[in-house]
Every structure is written in C-alpha cells, then in structure tokens.
Design a protein around this motif. Structure first.
Motif, PDB file in Angstrom:
ATOM      1  N   ARG A 133       0.055   5.797  -0.211  1.00  0.00           N
ATOM      2  CA  ARG A 133       0.884   5.439   0.947  1.00  0.00           C
ATOM      3  C   ARG A 133       1.570   6.666   1.562  1.00  0.00           C
ATOM      4  NH1 ARG A 133       1.765   1.128  -2.338  1.00  0.00           N
ATOM      5  NH2 ARG A 133       3.684   2.008  -3.165  1.00  0.00           N
ATOM      6  N   THR A 134       2.044   7.584   0.710  1.00  0.00           N
ATOM      7  CA  THR A 134       2.720   8.762   1.275  1.00  0.00           C
ATOM      8  C   THR A 134       1.708   9.673   1.977  1.00  0.00           C
ATOM      9  OG1 THR A 134       2.639   9.798  -0.906  1.00  0.00           O
ATOM     10  CG2 THR A 134       4.713   8.789  -0.283  1.00  0.00           C
ATOM     11  N   ASP A 135       0.476   9.775   1.433  1.00  0.00           N
ATOM     12  CA  ASP A 135      -0.564  10.568   2.108  1.00  0.00           C
ATOM     13  C   ASP A 135      -0.866   9.975   3.480  1.00  0.00           C
ATOM     14  OD1 ASP A 135      -0.880  12.396   0.137  1.00  0.00           O
ATOM     15  OD2 ASP A 135      -2.723  11.553  -0.711  1.00  0.00           O
ATOM     16  N   THR A 136      -1.022   8.638   3.502  1.00  0.00           N
ATOM     17  CA  THR A 136      -1.361   7.975   4.766  1.00  0.00           C
ATOM     18  C   THR A 136      -0.255   8.185   5.793  1.00  0.00           C
ATOM     19  OG1 THR A 136      -2.448   6.287   3.448  1.00  0.00           O
ATOM     20  CG2 THR A 136      -2.115   5.756   5.760  1.00  0.00           C
ATOM     21  N   LEU A 137       0.992   7.975   5.352  1.00  0.00           N
ATOM     22  CA  LEU A 137       2.135   8.121   6.259  1.00  0.00           C
ATOM     23  C   LEU A 137       2.233   9.563   6.773  1.00  0.00           C
ATOM     24  CD1 LEU A 137       4.409   6.317   7.319  1.00  0.00           C
ATOM     25  CD2 LEU A 137       5.820   7.027   5.398  1.00  0.00           C
TER      26      LEU A 137
END
Ligand SMILES: Cc1cc2nc3c(=O)[nH]c(=O)nc-3n(C[C@H](O)[C@H](O)[C@H](O)COP(=O)(O)OP(=O)(O)OC[C@H]3O[C@@H](n4cnc5c(N)ncnc54)[C@H](O)[C@@H]3O)c2cc1C
Length: 315
Positions: A133-137
């Motif tokens: 999720r942090t990579d995507t964000l």
C-alpha cells in the motif's frame, strides 16, 4: 510536496528535493524548506521556528523471516518503506505488541516456545500489505505524469474528503481493521455473530456483571492486557453453564450483556444466542465459540497453546 497540519501552528512538510544534494551532517535549513514550498504551492505562507528537519531516502524492503532460532525481528529492522500513509512506527509498535505477550508467557512458563512461531505467521502478511500500500501510494502521489498530477491536484481533495473514503482510510491507516484470522493461533467455532477468531475485539458500550450486579462500561475497558481474558457475551436472561466459568480463574472471566446504547452492535458481533471469546493480551480474539460448547473447545485450546495453565492460574 505534502504539508500536514500537526495541531496548533505546527506543520510537517515532506518533499522530494531537486534543489540541493543532501550534505553529510547538515540538516535541511528553514530557508531551503521555504524555497521548496514557494516553488510548489500557490498558497502564500511563511515558515518560522523550525523544530526539526532531516534528509531521508525512501527504501522499500522487508525480511522474509521474523524468527530465526532465538532471534526475533520487528520494527524498521524487519520492514522499511516510504512514509506515505504514516504506517512505519505504527506497524513496528504492533509487531512488538504481538510478540511481547507471547515472549512473556514463554519466559513465565505459561506457554510453549512454539507460540513464538505465530509471531511470524501473524505479522508477515501484515507487513507485506503495508509495503504494497505504501509503494502504491508513493507511486501515485509522486507521479510526474501531468494528466495524473492534474487529476490528483484537483480531484484528490474532494475524493479524500468524502465521508466514506475518510471512514475507510481511518480504519485502514489506524490499522484497527487488520486481522489474524489465518493464524494458527486463531481457532474459530461458528456461532451466530460476526466476530471471528483473529479479529480485533471491537470496543462498544456493554453491561458488565460485577459482584452479581450489572454495571455500564465499555468492552475494551473490561479487558486486561496483562493476561488472557475469557469473555462470555450473553443475551439477557441467559444462565451461563458453570463449566464455562470454571475454565479460567475468576479474575480472567468477564460476563457481558448488551447495553441499550448499542444493543444492535452487540447482537451483530456476538449473535442472538451470544458467544464466548478468549481474548489475547493484545486485544485479538484467539478462540471464538458458541457458549454451549465453549468449555470443551477452551480446554483443548489451552492444552495446545497454554499448556502450563496451572502456572497461569497461580499468577
Ligand atoms: C520522514 C519520515 C516520516 C515518518 N512518519 C511516520 C508517521 O507519521 N507515522 C509512522 O507510524 N511512522 C512514520 N515514519 C516511520 C518511523 O519513523 C519508523 O518506522 C520508526 O521510527 C521505526 O522505529 P524502530 O524503533 O523500529 O527503528 P529506529 O527508529 O530506526 O530505531 C532504531 C534505533 O537503534 C539504534 N541502533 C542502530 N544500530 C545500533 C547498534 N548497533 N547499537 C545500538 N543502537 C543501535 C539507532 O540509532 C536507532 O535509535 C516516518 C519515517 C520517515 C523517514
């Protein structure tokens, strides 16, 4: 660049910085941060009283094992990722909450060392999810694509401000909705309610039986993080089987009933016929069961995971 209100007149500014190179031993200055802000924002603002600043490099990686022999890893030593979403410290704290009660029980002779293997089983998939999720964000908010950038700048505040998005984002980012349903420590015996083994026990107003009387309280304040607690959630007028009460010491047994303030939630969570939930010290349900068969399930569960239950009862 992102600017986050931190209360009072304090803001946190996070930005990628093409203006200058990180110099060893020197933190970014107020003037540098001001120039970055002026370059990227159309809202005039003047910064003063810099409290703290630092360079950081975005990494994204995690270990594949959390326990090797007697070595346990958690926090940034186990997973490191972009600060987008503000998940790093919170994930690390939850790692330690997950492992510390298990470690304490093993050291006190209340649980077998094999319970420490469930730390990895509980937490690895949570860490993978946080990294994803942090990579995507980070990719979305850091995109240089002018069309996507324009969409984010103009639609982002409206979408992000919508009540539904706010509620989901709050539950997700505060990490209260993550669960350990697939953990070997989670033993679910179907009952009529929504709570399943591995779920975080939700807070809600309840009535608690205390010295034969009922008093109003909230579910989480009836629990104690220093030990396992057996919660019997009963519909009004139900008499509990004495075998269930005898399963654990009195101080670790909690009998609750619906409170008029949120009776519907109580019934959704525990079902019309009620349920028994063995709550772990970290607030997650270890075992869930219908009230009628709970004593047997609990005895087998405790034999498997908390074999030194006699020591547990003494403490
Ligand atoms: C810009 C930025 C913003 C962030 N914002 C948030 C946020 O809003 N919310 C959030 O949840 N997280 C946030 N994080 C992540 C958070 O800061 C980290 O996840 C958290 O600090 C990790 O804590 P830790 O104790 O695991 O590791 P660390 O904080 O790295 O602590 C490890 C400590 O061990 C010490 N150490 C290292 N080697 C040795 C040694 N050999 N002997 C003795 N000591 C040693 C180090 O000096 C350090 O003090 C952010 C991170 C960054 C970079």
């Amino acid at each position: 660049m992102g600017l986050f209100p931190m209360g009072g007149e304090h803001f946190r500014l996070i930005a990628s910085n093409p203006l200058s190179k990180a110099s060893k031993g020197a933190e970014p200055s107020l003037d540098e941060l001001q120039r970055i802000y002026d370059q990227r924002s159309h809202i005039p603002a003047r910064f003063h009283d810099l409290a703290w600043s630092s360079w950081f490099r975005i990494n994204s990686r995690m270990v594949s094992r959390l326990k090797v022999g007697r070595l346990l890893l958690g926090g940034d030593a186990a997973h490191i990722h972009s600060p987008a979403g503000a998940q790093g410290m919170n994930t690390g704290i939850q790692d330690m909450i997950n492992v510390s009660w298990k470690l304490a029980m093993v050291m006190n002779g209340q649980a077998p060392p094999s319970i420490l293997d469930t730390y990895e089983a509980d937490r690895l998939s949570v860490m993978r999810g946080v990294l994803f999720r942090t990579d995507t964000l980070t990719n979305v908010i850091g995109t240089e694509n002018p069309i996507v950038r324009t969409l984010i700048n103009h639609l982002g505040p409206f979408i992000g401000g919508a009540e539904l998005v706010q509620e989901n984002a709050t539950a997700g980012m505060s990490q209260v909705v993550l669960n350990y349903r697939n953990s070997s420590l989670s033993e679910n015996h179907t009952h009529g309610g929504a709570i399943r083994a591995g779920d975080r026990v939700p807070d809600m107003p309840v009535r608690l039986r205390s010295d034969g009387n009922w008093k109003e309280t909230t579910l989480l304040s009836a629990l104690d993080a220093s030990h396992l607690t057996l919660v019997a959630a009963v519909p009004d007028g139900t008499t509990l089987p004495s075998s269930l009460k005898a399963c654990v010491p009195e101080s670790r047994f909690v009998e609750i009933a619906a409170d008029a303030k949120d009776a519907a939630r109580f019934e959704t969570t525990f079902g019309k016929a009620g349920a028994a939930v063995l709550v772990r010290p970290d607030g997650y349900a270890g075992l869930t069961s219908p009230i009628s068969s709970a004593a047997d399930h609990l005895a087998a569960y405790r034999r498997k995971w908390f074999s030194a239950s006699a020591a547990d009862a003494r403490s």
